[in-house]
Design an enzyme around this catalytic site. Structure first.
Site, PDB file in Angstrom:
ATOM      1  N   ASP A 159      -5.152   6.574   2.396  1.00  0.00           N
ATOM      2  CA  ASP A 159      -5.440   5.254   1.851  1.00  0.00           C
ATOM      3  C   ASP A 159      -6.854   4.885   2.294  1.00  0.00           C
ATOM      4  OD1 ASP A 159      -5.576   2.227   1.834  1.00  0.00           O
ATOM      5  OD2 ASP A 159      -3.549   2.474   1.049  1.00  0.00           O
TER       6      ASP A 159
ATOM      7  N   SER B 184      12.603 -14.847  -6.336  1.00  0.00           N
ATOM      8  CA  SER B 184      12.751 -13.961  -5.182  1.00  0.00           C
ATOM      9  C   SER B 184      12.034 -14.601  -4.004  1.00  0.00           C
ATOM     10  CB  SER B 184      12.151 -12.586  -5.494  1.00  0.00           C
ATOM     11  OG  SER B 184      12.228 -11.733  -4.373  1.00  0.00           O
TER      12      SER B 184
ATOM     13  N   HIS C 155       0.794  -1.230   0.000  1.00  0.00           N
ATOM     14  CA  HIS C 155       0.000   0.000   0.000  1.00  0.00           C
ATOM     15  C   HIS C 155       0.829   1.285   0.000  1.00  0.00           C
ATOM     16  CE1 HIS C 155      -4.303  -1.361   0.828  1.00  0.00           C
ATOM     17  NE2 HIS C 155      -3.610  -2.483   0.725  1.00  0.00           N
TER      18      HIS C 155
END
Length: 458
Positions: free
Chosen positions: A127, A314, A37
């Site tokens: 947000d 990864s 976020h």
């Protein structure tokens, strides 16, 4: 005790802060600290600040915010205390929600006080998952603008929460998981099973579940909702959401409009990729918040070994212990704790992306025209995966949402060797071209960015 401090590498100098005084707008930006976020919200803040040099932006991020992005001198990035992180995501979220009102209210007070003349707020951006954003905006008498971190499909599912629950929740139990949302514009390919937790499934009475419901009830009250997407990606859904919200502004994809600064390739992924053939490498990453269970990690490894595919994976160090013996030292690929994802995806050697289906990762894959194999975990992953597979046709979701050796091999073969993979790449190219047009001078995202800039900087 609440602690507030500027990040030295991104903070304005004291002289710059004081000289800004009371002139120009002051925008507070409240970030949600979990998952991916903060990064896109900081990116759009950076873009707004560059376009409005007389405005001051105070970016408040609980916990350890990603400060690698270079920001203009009129952006101050604050880390604020968010409780004692435990490493357990649900516990950390619950802890954060208990203190978020106090830390953000205090943070805004500090941000205002640090300007020489107490430069008051003119706008508050938060947000959408920061449930106190609306309240703090109202207390300060300023406009509330909110950022929804996923795409229009996920946004629509939350806006229609009440209607969906009426149809598909009986006696507290979710029903009809294979039923589609054909009664919602643009959502006819989305099934109940694809919806984020907190709409009909999951613990609706948890603190997180209640936050999601509050969000669904309040989004229409925001002066504007903006998303890191572009209108042409979800045209029907976007049009419908424009009728449900005061203003919906699609300002992305940020990977094109506000690309992040180059990050170091500390594990040598790119030189290794230089040695591989074009479109032959599988790149595997599940973002910052998800790791498949051991049996699925083994299934991926066995599928890669059996397929003899070169790969870049990864994977956090603590998860490597579950991989088959000798796999990490495989000559076919490399397992690294972190990779520069945007650069890796953009490399011509990468032919497929095995991903969790996070919205940022999905946009980055589109930007590089790399087909996806999606293994959803939580949140918007399922609905994003459904869009990838059934709507845009640019990849596939693993069968049953679980990695097995055989299915993973089949998915890899589809992406790299079959006609279906060629179709996915053709569709990706078309979507990328639409995205580039959207962020171009006369594009929809460019116009929406200007509208967002006008809202927050006037």
């Amino acid at each position: 005790m609440l602690q507030f401090y500027d990040l030295p590498q991104t903070a304005m100098s004291k002289q710059t802060m004081q000289s800004s005084g009371g002139a120009g707008p002051h925008v507070a930006v409240l970030a949600y600290p979990f998952g991916s976020h903060p990064s896109p919200l900081l990116a759009i803040t950076r873009g707004l600040a560059s376009a409005a040099p007389n405005a001051l932006f105070s970016f408040l991020c609980p916990g350890k915010c990603n400060s690698s992005q270079q920001v203009p001198s009129n952006v101050r990035v604050y880390n604020v205390w968010d409780g004692a992180p435990t490493g357990n995501a649900l516990e950390d979220i619950a802890s954060f929600m208990k203190v978020e009102l106090a830390i953000f209210k205090k943070g805004v007070e500090v941000a205002v006080a640090e300007t020489e003349t107490g430069r008051k707020l003119s706008c508050l951006v938060s947000d959408a998952f920061v449930r106190v954003g609306k309240e703090i905006a109202e207390e300060n008498g300023v406009a509330w603008v909110t950022f929804f971190a996923s795409g229009a499909a996920s946004l629509s599912s939350h806006v229609y929460t009440d209607l969906i629950r009426q149809k598909f929740r009986v006696a507290g139990i979710a029903t009809g998981e294979d039923e589609t949302l054909d009664f919602i514009p643009g959502m006819s390919n989305v099934r109940i099973r694809d919806l984020p937790e907190g709409i009909v499934s999951g613990d609706l009475e948890s603190s997180f579940g209640r936050m999601l419901y509050q969000m669904s009830q309040e989004l229409h009250q925001a002066t504007a909702v903006f998303v890191n997407s572009f209108e042409e990606l979800h045209p029907s859904i976007t049009k419908d959401m424009e009728s449900k919200l005061k203003k919906l502004l699609s300002v992305g994809p940020l990977v094109f409009s506000t690309p992040p600064a180059t990050v170091p390739d500390s594990h040598g992924c790119l030189p290794w990729l230089d040695k591989q053939k074009p479109a032959t490498v599988a790149y595997i990453s599940f973002g910052s918040g998800a790791i498949p269970p051991p049996n699925e990690l083994i299934a991926i490894a066995e599928a890669l070994e059996a397929s003899r595919l070169p790969f870049v994976w990864s994977l956090r160090d603590q998860a490597k212990q579950h991989l088959p013996k000798g796999f990490v030292d495989s000559a076919n690929g490399m397992v690294v704790p972190w990779a520069p994802q945007i650069d890796v995806l953009a490399h011509g050697a990468v032919g497929v992306f095995i991903t969790h289906g996070g919205f940022n990762s999905m946009l980055e894959s589109i930007a590089s025209e790399v087909p996806m194999i999606v293994r959803p975990f939580f949140g918007d992953h399922m609905i994003n995966g459904r869009m990838v597979e059934a709507v845009w046709e640019i990849g596939v979701v693993v069968k049953g949402g679980i990695f097995t050796k055989n299915d993973t091999m089949n998915c890899l073969d589809m992406a790299l060797a079959q006609e279906k993979g060629s179709k996915w790449r053709k569709n990706l190219k078309a979507i990328k071209e639409m995205a580039l047009t959207a962020v171009g001078p006369q594009g929809s995202s460019a116009k929406n960015f200007k509208a967002l800039l006008d809202l927050v900087s006037n």
